[in-house]
Design a protein around this motif. Structure first.
Motif, mmCIF file in Angstrom:
data_model
loop_
_atom_site.group_PDB
_atom_site.id
_atom_site.type_symbol
_atom_site.label_atom_id
_atom_site.label_comp_id
_atom_site.label_asym_id
_atom_site.label_seq_id
_atom_site.Cartn_x
_atom_site.Cartn_y
_atom_site.Cartn_z
ATOM 1 N N SER A 107 79.475 39.315 5.261
ATOM 2 C CA SER A 107 78.954 38.388 4.036
ATOM 3 C C SER A 107 78.134 38.996 2.917
ATOM 4 O O SER A 107 77.350 40.182 3.441
ATOM 5 N N PRO A 108 77.964 38.487 1.865
ATOM 6 C CA PRO A 108 77.316 39.289 0.827
ATOM 7 C C PRO A 108 75.783 39.202 1.035
ATOM 8 O O PRO A 108 75.073 40.141 0.653
ATOM 9 N N ALA A 109 75.652 38.346 1.773
ATOM 10 C CA ALA A 109 74.046 38.071 2.572
ATOM 11 C C ALA A 109 73.557 39.438 3.304
ATOM 12 O O ALA A 109 72.410 39.639 3.704
ATOM 13 N N ASP A 110 74.585 39.971 4.080
ATOM 14 C CA ASP A 110 74.194 41.406 4.627
ATOM 15 C C ASP A 110 73.788 42.445 3.891
ATOM 16 O O ASP A 110 73.080 43.341 4.420
ATOM 17 N N GLN A 111 74.010 42.385 2.445
ATOM 18 C CA GLN A 111 73.624 43.568 1.715
ATOM 19 C C GLN A 111 72.152 43.720 1.581
ATOM 20 O O GLN A 111 71.417 42.726 1.609
ATOM 21 N N ARG A 112 71.506 45.077 1.808
ATOM 22 C CA ARG A 112 70.210 45.309 1.441
ATOM 23 C C ARG A 112 70.133 46.477 0.441
ATOM 24 O O ARG A 112 69.957 47.517 0.954
ATOM 25 N N GLY A 114 72.535 47.458 5.161
ATOM 26 C CA GLY A 114 73.074 46.060 5.891
ATOM 27 C C GLY A 114 74.260 46.140 6.690
ATOM 28 O O GLY A 114 74.884 45.251 6.987
ATOM 29 N N GLN A 151 80.359 44.860 6.649
ATOM 30 C CA GLN A 151 79.517 43.587 6.179
ATOM 31 C C GLN A 151 80.429 42.468 6.045
ATOM 32 O O GLN A 151 81.576 42.466 5.722
ATOM 33 N N TRP A 190 82.054 43.407 -3.105
ATOM 34 C CA TRP A 190 82.004 41.833 -2.979
ATOM 35 C C TRP A 190 82.399 41.156 -4.172
ATOM 36 O O TRP A 190 82.898 40.037 -3.992
#
Length: 190
Positions: free
Chosen positions: A14-19, A163, A12, A128
């Motif tokens: 970016s932290p935005a990749d986390q699901r 993610g 990953q 993260w």
């Protein structure tokens, strides 16, 4: 005898990749093992990896375990089900803001109960924000791991659902017996 092993590296960026996965039902808690304990860490390693060919740390001495656990940015997060260790995720801070998920998995009795997705989600979030707990470490820019065809049948799917994306694949022949496993302690073979 040799076996063909495929190893995938995932990341990953970016932290935005986390699901994140939904929390499972029941009394599941995830706690950081803050006191370096080679005995506990070796227990987790062998209990989780004994049936899926984790052997690289079996020869480590007590001192080597202690040294590893005391490295800045190495953390062990343990999932408990009603107070019983169910699995763990081990993180390691690396250069340039990378954090590796070095080990992740569940003890066999706890697999298939939706604990793994929750534990991985929690571990990724802790990767993260690792620098928040370790003054002097660079903020996390990348979380990565590798898994292989010897790992559990749901490992890759869990990583992709959380993610991660594959950035490298290697296929190698390894000496050994695909059916033989070290078990949770020497000679136990499951």
């Amino acid at each position: 005898m040799s076996i063909t092993v495929t190893t995938w590296s995932l990341e990953q960026t970016s932290p935005a990749d986390q699901r994140p996965a939904a929390a499972p039902d029941g009394d599941i808690r995830i706690v950081r093992a803050e006191v370096p304990s080679p005995e506990f860490s070796r227990f987790l390693y062998t209990a989780v990896g004994g049936d899926i060919h984790w052997t690289d740390r079996l020869g480590m001495t007590y001192a080597a375990w202690q040294e590893w656990l005391e490295l800045p940015g190495v953390e062990t997060w343990v999932a408990y089900d009603k107070g019983t260790p169910a699995g763990y995720v081990e993180l390691q801070a690396q250069d340039d803001g990378a954090v590796e998920i070095v080990y992740f998995g569940l003890i066999p009795a706890f697999r298939g109960r939706r604990i793994g997705g929750h534990l991985l989600s929690y571990g990724v979030a802790r990767a993260w924000d690792l620098a928040d707990r370790w003054p002097g470490l660079a903020p996390t820019k990348r979380v990565w791991l590798h898994t292989c065809s010897k790992d559990g049948p749901h490992a890759m799917d869990n990583y992709l659902r959380r993610g991660f994306t594959v950035f490298d694949t290697k296929v190698e022949e390894e000496e050994g017996d695909a059916a033989a496993t070290p078990g949770p302690w020497p000679g136990a073979g499951l």
